[in-house]
Write a protein that holds these residues in place. Sequence first.
Motif, PDB file in Angstrom:
ATOM      1  N   GLY A  83       1.104   4.059  -3.074  1.00  0.00           N
ATOM      2  CA  GLY A  83       0.921   5.485  -2.848  1.00  0.00           C
ATOM      3  C   GLY A  83       2.116   6.302  -3.275  1.00  0.00           C
TER       4      GLY A  83
ATOM      5  N   ALA B 126       2.222   6.462  -7.080  1.00  0.00           N
ATOM      6  CA  ALA B 126       1.223   7.387  -7.613  1.00  0.00           C
ATOM      7  C   ALA B 126       1.655   8.834  -7.423  1.00  0.00           C
ATOM      8  CB  ALA B 126      -0.121   7.146  -6.927  1.00  0.00           C
ATOM      9  N   ALA B 127       2.284   9.133  -6.282  1.00  0.00           N
ATOM     10  CA  ALA B 127       2.702  10.501  -5.992  1.00  0.00           C
ATOM     11  C   ALA B 127       3.973  10.893  -6.733  1.00  0.00           C
ATOM     12  CB  ALA B 127       2.897  10.684  -4.489  1.00  0.00           C
TER      13      ALA B 127
ATOM     14  N   GLU C 176       0.836  -1.204   0.000  1.00  0.00           N
ATOM     15  CA  GLU C 176       0.000   0.000   0.000  1.00  0.00           C
ATOM     16  C   GLU C 176       0.872   1.256   0.000  1.00  0.00           C
ATOM     17  OE1 GLU C 176      -3.506   2.083   2.747  1.00  0.00           O
ATOM     18  OE2 GLU C 176      -2.958  -0.023   3.070  1.00  0.00           O
TER      19      GLU C 176
ATOM     20  N   MET D  35       6.805   9.790   3.620  1.00  0.00           N
ATOM     21  CA  MET D  35       5.560   9.099   3.300  1.00  0.00           C
ATOM     22  C   MET D  35       5.416   7.830   4.136  1.00  0.00           C
ATOM     23  SD  MET D  35       3.988   8.106  -0.445  1.00  0.00           S
ATOM     24  CE  MET D  35       3.697   9.830  -0.824  1.00  0.00           C
TER      25      MET D  35
ATOM     26  N   HIS E  95       2.348   7.087   6.512  1.00  0.00           N
ATOM     27  CA  HIS E  95       1.556   5.902   6.173  1.00  0.00           C
ATOM     28  C   HIS E  95       1.312   5.034   7.398  1.00  0.00           C
ATOM     29  CE1 HIS E  95       0.236   2.275   4.048  1.00  0.00           C
ATOM     30  NE2 HIS E  95       1.148   1.616   4.730  1.00  0.00           N
TER      31      HIS E  95
END
Length: 300
Positions: free
Chosen positions: A109, A112-113, A105, A284, A288
């Motif tokens: 993320g 995608a970022a 996960e 991140m 997270h």
Amino acid sequence: MDLLSLRYFRAVARREHISRAAEELRVAQPSVSRTIARLEAELGVPLFDRQGRAIRLNRYGAAFLTRVERALNELDDARREVADAAGLDDGSVAFAAETLLPFTELLAGFRAAHPDVAVRCFQSTPDAMLDQLRSREVDFCIASQPLSGAGLGAVRLLHEEVLLVVPTGHPLTGRDRVTVADIAEEPFISTRPGHWQRSLLDRLFASIGRRPVISCEGDEPGATYFLVAAGLGVGLMPSLARADLSQAPLTWLHLDTPDCVRTLNLVRREDGYLSAAAARFRDMAVAHFAERAQRSYKQE
């Protein structure tokens, strides 16, 4: 003495094997051999002891390697820092962990970022992680047990209880809490020695002067719940996994001992340059796991 010669020497010194170093460098073996011979001639001393086709780093080579590692690491850091400052690329980040399943996960993320950042992942034992940090093969190691070494720093990602999982229908189903003595004869699904689950299990059983009964062991911690659900034994699982496995045919029990916990740390070399991409990954990862812990707390 040029940089190429130093990089060839470092590869040979790490492997203590000409052919393997050549494969790693993706060059022909004779080229590596000639480069090492020229370097030794320039320095005036042999860097390796040779017995037939076997080579071993000698005391001159070991002393030289320490300086070469430092010099090449500084140059690699300088290149990354200049590229960051100039905005020449979006960089890369590499990390190692005992299992990669809990990070899918996070990685989705991050991808995608930051779609232009190259990401490399390794599944490694704690001993291998230390080697990867030393050689700067990775920016970070995500470890569930302490990684000790000069110049290493850690950021805590998570501190959580570890629970006992048993298959639905097990005699312990219906209980909320058990002692280690209660499960002394239970067959355990666990990882091999060296992984955090096994280290914790061995420590818990040592407290009652026993050794756990191991029915199945392997290198993938994420396989534990599949094998427990199949009825092959019981196992230890981090409490954070409970929310993801809420539909699995498992019963989760607390162990009546204060140290049945794990701490997940993000470990890096503090003497190395932290690239912009690596810094973004660190930030991140911290966010997270803070969010996941909060979600898990609310679901409980």
